[in-house]
Design an enzyme around this catalytic site. Structure first.
Site, mmCIF file in Angstrom:
data_model
loop_
_atom_site.group_PDB
_atom_site.id
_atom_site.type_symbol
_atom_site.label_atom_id
_atom_site.label_comp_id
_atom_site.label_asym_id
_atom_site.label_seq_id
_atom_site.Cartn_x
_atom_site.Cartn_y
_atom_site.Cartn_z
ATOM 1 N N HIS A 18 0.360 -5.241 -10.983
ATOM 2 C CA HIS A 18 -0.308 -6.100 -9.857
ATOM 3 C C HIS A 18 -1.181 -7.372 -10.885
ATOM 4 O O HIS A 18 -0.902 -8.837 -10.660
ATOM 5 C CB HIS A 18 -1.256 -5.448 -9.255
ATOM 6 C CG HIS A 18 -1.238 -4.915 -7.833
ATOM 7 N ND1 HIS A 18 -0.851 -3.748 -7.726
ATOM 8 C CD2 HIS A 18 -0.252 -5.120 -6.936
ATOM 9 C CE1 HIS A 18 -0.720 -2.740 -6.504
ATOM 10 N NE2 HIS A 18 0.250 -3.880 -5.864
ATOM 11 N N LYS A 42 -3.716 3.706 7.420
ATOM 12 C CA LYS A 42 -5.134 4.386 8.250
ATOM 13 C C LYS A 42 -6.002 4.891 7.364
ATOM 14 O O LYS A 42 -6.880 5.037 7.780
ATOM 15 C CB LYS A 42 -4.146 5.509 9.297
ATOM 16 C CG LYS A 42 -3.312 4.707 10.368
ATOM 17 C CD LYS A 42 -3.350 5.483 11.596
ATOM 18 C CE LYS A 42 -2.362 5.912 12.758
ATOM 19 N NZ LYS A 42 -1.303 4.989 12.205
ATOM 20 N N ARG A 91 9.867 -4.815 -9.348
ATOM 21 C CA ARG A 91 9.968 -3.478 -10.071
ATOM 22 C C ARG A 91 11.497 -3.460 -10.977
ATOM 23 O O ARG A 91 11.885 -3.107 -11.763
ATOM 24 C CB ARG A 91 9.137 -2.010 -10.144
ATOM 25 C CG ARG A 91 8.039 -3.306 -9.927
ATOM 26 C CD ARG A 91 6.892 -1.643 -9.437
ATOM 27 N NE ARG A 91 7.611 -1.456 -7.903
ATOM 28 C CZ ARG A 91 6.355 -0.960 -7.086
ATOM 29 N NH1 ARG A 91 5.567 -0.275 -7.345
ATOM 30 N NH2 ARG A 91 7.388 -0.834 -5.849
ATOM 31 N N SER A 129 0.809 1.670 -6.371
ATOM 32 C CA SER A 129 -0.575 2.817 -6.543
ATOM 33 C C SER A 129 -0.029 4.283 -6.037
ATOM 34 O O SER A 129 -1.131 4.737 -5.669
ATOM 35 C CB SER A 129 -0.751 1.973 -5.402
ATOM 36 O OG SER A 129 -1.261 0.378 -5.896
#
Ligand code: PNS
Length: 164
Positions: A18, A42, A91, A129
């Protein structure tokens, strides 16, 4: 006319991939807004406040990088901010299908907004991530793959009692 770009995402957590895309965007556009989606997952590992704090700290010396949050439709947010460009990182081929769908849907929702894809440096093409969280939680080394502050915060979470 100055060009304002929005780089949206979950950033849970911010990775060096990022950071690479944001730095490239900051060179290409007059201003880039790192826009963190509220409620993307969530149960995110990092709270919204933590993700904002991390991104602000990492880019504190880059004057044309702003950090913001958004909810609802991305194109509505982009328009509200007066931007016309959405930046997304690509990517590998595996990213393409989803990104292609999102770009075309966003184009249909608001034809005035363009999606611009940028490639990260080669050494970041396999970082996500999700993988960072998995590798770290299983005791793997993530050094060099995320900003030092993210590494520190990951370690703090590991030491903190559950739910803290
Ligand atoms: O980092 P991510 O999770 O790949 O980012 C995905 C994101 C935040 C760009 C996407 O989920 C999004 O734009 N959400 C906002 C809701 C929206 O506009 N959905 C329609 C997109 S076609």
């Amino acid at each position: 006319m100055s060009t304002l770009a929005v780089y949206p995402g979950s950033f849970d957590p911010l990775t060096n991939g990022h950071v690479d895309i944001i730095s490239r965007g900051a060179r290409l556009f007059d201003r880039i807004i790192v826009s963190i989606l509220v409620n993307a997952e969530k149960a995110p590992l990092f709270s919204m406040e933590e993700r904002v704090e991390i991104a602000r700290e990492v880019f504190k010396d880059q004057r044309n990088v702003e950090v913001d949050t958004f909810h609802g439709l991305l194109v509505d947010y982009v328009e509200r901010r007066g931007a016309h460009v959405i930046v997304r990182g690509l990517r590998a081929v595996s990213d393409f299908e989803f990104e292609f769908q999102m770009a075309l849907m966003n184009q249909r929702l608001n034809p005035r907004i363009e999606t611009v894809f940028m490639m990260p440096a080669e050494q970041y093409t396999y970082i996500s991530s999700r993988l960072i969280k998995e590798v770290f939680s299983l005791g793997g080394r993530v050094h060099g793959l995320v900003p030092e502050l993210v590494e520190l915060r990951l370690r703090e979470k590991q030491l903190a009692p559950r739910g803290a």
